[in-house]
Write an enzyme that holds these catalytic residues in place. Structure first.
Site, mmCIF file in Angstrom:
data_model
loop_
_atom_site.group_PDB
_atom_site.id
_atom_site.type_symbol
_atom_site.label_atom_id
_atom_site.label_comp_id
_atom_site.label_asym_id
_atom_site.label_seq_id
_atom_site.Cartn_x
_atom_site.Cartn_y
_atom_site.Cartn_z
ATOM 1 N N CYS A 1 -10.074 -6.089 -27.813
ATOM 2 C CA CYS A 1 -10.697 -6.778 -28.948
ATOM 3 C C CYS A 1 -11.256 -5.856 -30.021
ATOM 4 O O CYS A 1 -10.569 -5.498 -30.964
ATOM 5 C CB CYS A 1 -11.778 -7.731 -28.455
ATOM 6 S SG CYS A 1 -12.359 -8.860 -29.737
ATOM 7 N N PRO B 1 -24.193 -41.559 -35.870
ATOM 8 C CA PRO B 1 -24.779 -42.356 -36.950
ATOM 9 C C PRO B 1 -23.894 -42.203 -38.194
ATOM 10 O O PRO B 1 -23.778 -41.102 -38.745
ATOM 11 C CB PRO B 1 -26.150 -41.710 -37.169
ATOM 12 C CG PRO B 1 -26.401 -40.871 -35.957
ATOM 13 C CD PRO B 1 -25.052 -40.427 -35.488
ATOM 14 N N LEU B 2 -23.266 -43.273 -38.617
ATOM 15 C CA LEU B 2 -22.296 -43.233 -39.716
ATOM 16 C C LEU B 2 -22.972 -43.771 -40.972
ATOM 17 O O LEU B 2 -23.213 -44.979 -41.106
ATOM 18 C CB LEU B 2 -21.076 -44.074 -39.344
ATOM 19 C CG LEU B 2 -19.831 -43.950 -40.222
ATOM 20 C CD1 LEU B 2 -19.338 -42.516 -40.292
ATOM 21 C CD2 LEU B 2 -18.726 -44.858 -39.696
ATOM 22 N N SER B 3 -23.283 -42.875 -41.917
ATOM 23 C CA SER B 3 -24.132 -43.233 -43.054
ATOM 24 C C SER B 3 -23.373 -43.775 -44.250
ATOM 25 O O SER B 3 -23.970 -44.346 -45.153
ATOM 26 C CB SER B 3 -24.923 -41.999 -43.503
ATOM 27 O OG SER B 3 -24.045 -41.033 -44.071
ATOM 28 N N GLY B 4 -22.066 -43.553 -44.292
ATOM 29 C CA GLY B 4 -21.303 -43.900 -45.487
ATOM 30 C C GLY B 4 -21.159 -42.746 -46.449
ATOM 31 O O GLY B 4 -20.572 -42.887 -47.522
ATOM 32 N N GLY B 5 -21.690 -41.555 -46.059
ATOM 33 C CA GLY B 5 -21.537 -40.348 -46.872
ATOM 34 C C GLY B 5 -20.427 -39.469 -46.329
ATOM 35 O O GLY B 5 -19.895 -39.701 -45.236
ATOM 36 N N ILE B 6 -20.117 -38.409 -47.070
ATOM 37 C CA ILE B 6 -18.935 -37.612 -46.726
ATOM 38 C C ILE B 6 -19.158 -36.732 -45.499
ATOM 39 O O ILE B 6 -18.193 -36.386 -44.801
ATOM 40 C CB ILE B 6 -18.503 -36.764 -47.938
ATOM 41 C CG1 ILE B 6 -17.017 -36.388 -47.812
ATOM 42 C CG2 ILE B 6 -19.380 -35.520 -48.082
ATOM 43 C CD1 ILE B 6 -16.397 -35.927 -49.090
ATOM 44 N N ASP B 7 -20.403 -36.388 -45.177
ATOM 45 C CA ASP B 7 -20.636 -35.538 -44.010
ATOM 46 C C ASP B 7 -20.373 -36.286 -42.706
ATOM 47 O O ASP B 7 -19.623 -35.816 -41.847
ATOM 48 C CB ASP B 7 -22.060 -34.989 -44.029
ATOM 49 C CG ASP B 7 -22.277 -33.986 -45.158
ATOM 50 O OD1 ASP B 7 -21.300 -33.334 -45.565
ATOM 51 O OD2 ASP B 7 -23.413 -33.870 -45.638
ATOM 52 N N SER B 8 -21.003 -37.430 -42.528
ATOM 53 C CA SER B 8 -20.745 -38.198 -41.309
ATOM 54 C C SER B 8 -19.310 -38.712 -41.286
ATOM 55 O O SER B 8 -18.699 -38.842 -40.218
ATOM 56 C CB SER B 8 -21.735 -39.362 -41.173
ATOM 57 O OG SER B 8 -21.609 -40.279 -42.241
ATOM 58 N N LYS C 1 -13.806 -0.905 -21.596
ATOM 59 C CA LYS C 1 -13.797 -1.033 -23.046
ATOM 60 C C LYS C 1 -14.602 0.109 -23.660
ATOM 61 O O LYS C 1 -15.696 0.434 -23.201
ATOM 62 C CB LYS C 1 -14.391 -2.385 -23.449
ATOM 63 C CG LYS C 1 -14.190 -2.783 -24.896
ATOM 64 C CD LYS C 1 -14.648 -4.234 -25.108
ATOM 65 C CE LYS C 1 -14.419 -4.715 -26.530
ATOM 66 N NZ LYS C 1 -14.810 -6.135 -26.700
ATOM 67 N N GLU D 1 -9.422 -11.227 -22.679
ATOM 68 C CA GLU D 1 -10.593 -10.422 -22.326
ATOM 69 C C GLU D 1 -11.502 -11.212 -21.389
ATOM 70 O O GLU D 1 -11.784 -12.395 -21.611
ATOM 71 C CB GLU D 1 -11.338 -10.048 -23.614
ATOM 72 C CG GLU D 1 -12.503 -9.106 -23.425
ATOM 73 C CD GLU D 1 -13.109 -8.681 -24.752
ATOM 74 O OE1 GLU D 1 -13.981 -7.795 -24.743
ATOM 75 O OE2 GLU D 1 -12.705 -9.220 -25.806
#
Length: 692
Positions: free
Chosen positions: A175, A353-360, A114, A45
């Protein structure tokens, strides 16, 4: 002998307003289709403009350049001897339509607008286009002079019609026309593909027929990722299925089908009687009983010697459709989106920014997945530019970890409130995936801000555990969070320079959909970034993804992230107190997902949400306890809704995303007391308590 026809559909990685690039990809798909023997090629499309032009569809230039591109297609020798279905916007009588243009051998056969426009969720087609409302009706469209000079035509039919070839009939839909009783710009959403495939199978099972579904693939400039997976179906069965996630800019899907199989499928008396009754009904109502047919002196199947040669090639057999698990979808979809965004932004890589948590952690693993896909695809042109190699370099990425080291930068920004466990997890993950990693303490910066505030106001705010108020406690947490955002952009801008490279980095955010819904993040902290690959993915799905990625990428460190308790680490820890996300929020991530789906998908306000949850949770909680949870959610949702106005653009993956930009349009200044609504909830809860 059957009437064998080879047909083609395709997935193209189009980019909004990239007319030159879009033309190149269209012509390449046509060339591939012809080389593989196809007589019909269907494209996505609005493939000439790219689907995501939005308000650019209101501009005359968009229509002018679309005709210019179509002129190039009409003139190309590669487009001869094949029936082509091309998507572009067309203005007719000063009304703008989303159209398919059917061309054959340098002539336009039909412009098909369409008829049903997508106008909910992420889509606002009625803002730019008008639906064609005259069913089974055509008018004359007067072609622009530039096209007249190419085709020798002054006018062509526009409207709801079909193409009648020598051996069959070809209809067109776009679509939303599939999703309301094709060619498409259909975006990825977790667990959505099954619905799309079942609709296509059902459409061809009931009435017989061959269905060519073409979908755009890639990021064409915003939050959506179009997930390809073009399909060819016949008589309720899938005969060809394209890839759902791919770094290829052009993917062409081919199938050889026997037209006689469709006729056999339709050769039942009940269908014939229904078709006859429909015709009679239309005649009684004085409405068109059949579609206008545009004659094409062309056959999709071969005849004579060519027919005998094609007969030696058996028709494509039905296949079992393939579905990725949600964990695989998260592994692949956001990774492909990140790659398109990186190469089209002309930036040099990503900073996280890598925090050590599961999101980052999830965001980092998605970047590593992107690098793995690049290596598997033997991608070289854009990679050489991004990593700083010259155009004539022979560099080809061979190892995901080596490529990650070149384009991905991570940083642990610790304070006195950070734990050694999160610091170590961040470093281990960076080492495992190969990112260029920095580990720093920013306590001096935090103290400098504290000192400045005390100097100016003669007041010293304290944390809650030191006797401070909730206001003081929250402000002290936010200082740390917002300083991390400032540092992120500083390092993103200068790290390539530090490494003697050119360019800057894109900053990645890592706030999940549940935290966004609840507003459990600091406005203008590390959630404020350039883009976020997980902003529309739930915590529950992210945990499943990390469990899958641990084995898929052989990253045993990920188990430590799964075992860790989610914590912001913005308050001082003691033997008696450790900050925990779910305790801070006053609700679990599982509950947030339920609240989110009820609010957005089932369109519940506080009262209707309570009445539904009484039945869902009634065996475990009392009506007043359920009422308290519902009211708590809506209170925090209301007071934090303003944060959605500055939410980082996120990959759209979840149907209950609170994205304020286009998907979830709500006020951002609420009466957070919800006094009328909450009083009704309380009254019903009390009544139910008495009856129990």
């Amino acid at each position: 002998m059957g009437h064998y026809a080879t047909v083609a559909t395709c997935s193209l990685n189009q980019w909004a307003l990239d007319f030159e690039g879009n033309l190149k990809r269209i012509l390449e798909s046509i060339k591939i289709a012809k080389e593989r023997g196809a007589k019909l090629r269907v494209g996505p499309e609005l493939e000439i403009t790219g689907y995501g032009c939005f308000d650019h569809f209101l501009e005359g230039d968009t229509y002018l350049h679309s005709w210019e591109v179509l002129g190039k297609i009409l003139e190309s020798d590669d487009t001869k001897d094949i029936l082509l279905d091309i998507g572009m916007p067309v203005a007719h009588k000063n009304v703008k339509y989303n159209c398919r243009v059917i061309i054959l051998n340098g002539k336009i056969l039909l412009i098909r607008p369409k008829m049903y426009l997508a106008n909910d969720g992420n889509y606002r087609e009625l803002r730019y286009f008008v639906p064609w409302s005259a069913a089974r009706h055509v008018e004359e469209y007067y072609l622009p002079r530039m096209i007249r000079n190419i085709t020798g035509q002054s006018k062509v039919p526009i409207g709801d019609a079909v193409i009648s070839t020598i051996d069959t009939c070809v209809g067109i839909e776009l679509c939303e026309e599939l999703f309301t009783p094709n060619s498409s710009g259909s975006h990825h959403e977790l667990r959505k593909l099954y619905r799309r495939i079942e609709l296509i199978k059902e459409a061809t099972l009931k009435n017989g027929g061959i269905y060519l579904y073409s979908n755009q693939q890639g990021c064409d400039g915003d939050r959506l990722y179009y997930d390809g997976c073009s399909l060819i179906a016949m008589n309720g069965q899938i005969v060809a299925q394209g890839s759902q996630f791919s770094l290829k800019d052009v993917e062409v899907l081919i199938a050889t089908i026997d037209i006689e199989d469709v006729r056999s499928h339709r050769a039942i008396s009940s269908r014939g009687m229904q078709a006859t009754n429909i015709t009679a009904t239309h005649n009684m109502l004085s409405t068109p009983s059949s579609y206008p047919r545009i004659e094409a002196d062309f056959a999709l199947s071969d005849s004579g010697k060519n027919s005998r040669l094609k007969f030696m090639t058996p028709p494509t057999k039905p296949m079992e459709e393939f579905y990725h698990t949600p964990e695989q979808e998260i592994t692949l979809g956001p990774a492909c989106w990140l790659w398109d965004y990186l190469r089209r932004s002309n930036m040099s890589g990503y900073f996280l920014p890598l925090s050590g948590g599961i999101d980052s952690c999830s965001t980092a693993v998605i970047v590593y997945s992107m690098c793995s896909l690049i290596v598997d695809a033997a991608e070289k042109g854009d990679v050489r530019r991004i990593v700083g190699e010259s155009e004539d370099s022979i560099y080809i990425p061979r190892d995901p970890k080596e490529l990650t080291a070149r384009i991905f930068h991570t940083c642990y920004m610790g304070t006195e409130n950070s734990s050694k466990e999160t610091r170590q997890r961040a470093k281990k993950l960076a080492d495992s995936i190969g990112s260029y990693h920095i580990d720093l303490n920013m306590d001096d910066l935090v103290r400098a801000v504290h000192t400045l505030f005390t100097f100016v106001t003669n007041k010293t705010p304290r944390y809650r555990i030191h006797g401070g108020s909730n206001t003081e406690n929250l402000a002290l947490q936010n200082i740390q969070a917002r300083l991390r955002m400032l540092l992120s952009y500083l390092f993103a801008q200068l790290l390539p320079w530090v490494r003697n490279r050119n360019g800057s980095l894109l900053v990645l955010g890592s706030a999940n959909v549940d935290e966004c819904l609840r507003g459990y993040f600091t406005k203008y902290d590390c959630s404020s970034a350039d883009i976020c690959p997980i902003g529309s993915i739930s915590k529950k799905d992210l945990r499943r993804f990390i469990g899958y990625a641990k084995d898929c990428f052989d990253l045993p460190i990920l188990q430590e992230f799964l075992d860790a308790q989610p914590t912001a680490e913005l308050e001082p820890m003691t033997n008696e107190y450790v900050q925990r996300d779910e305790l801070d929020m006053g609700m679990t991530y599982e509950e947030l997902s339920i609240f989110g789906r009820l609010r957005k998908i089932q369109k519940c306000g506080p009262f209707s949400m309570f009445t539904k949850l009484v039945h869902e949770w009634g065996n475990e909680l009392s009506p007043t306890q359920i009422a308290a949870k519902v009211k708590r959610f809506f209170y925090y949702y209301a007071v934090n809704r303003h944060k959605m106005t500055t939410l980082t653009p996120s990959y759209h993956a979840e149907s209950y995303s609170p994205d304020d930009n286009r998907f979830d349009l709500r006020p951002f200044l609420y009466n957070s007391a919800w006094s009328w609504q909450f009083s009704k909830v309380d009254a019903l809860a009390q009544d139910l308590e008495v009856k129990e």
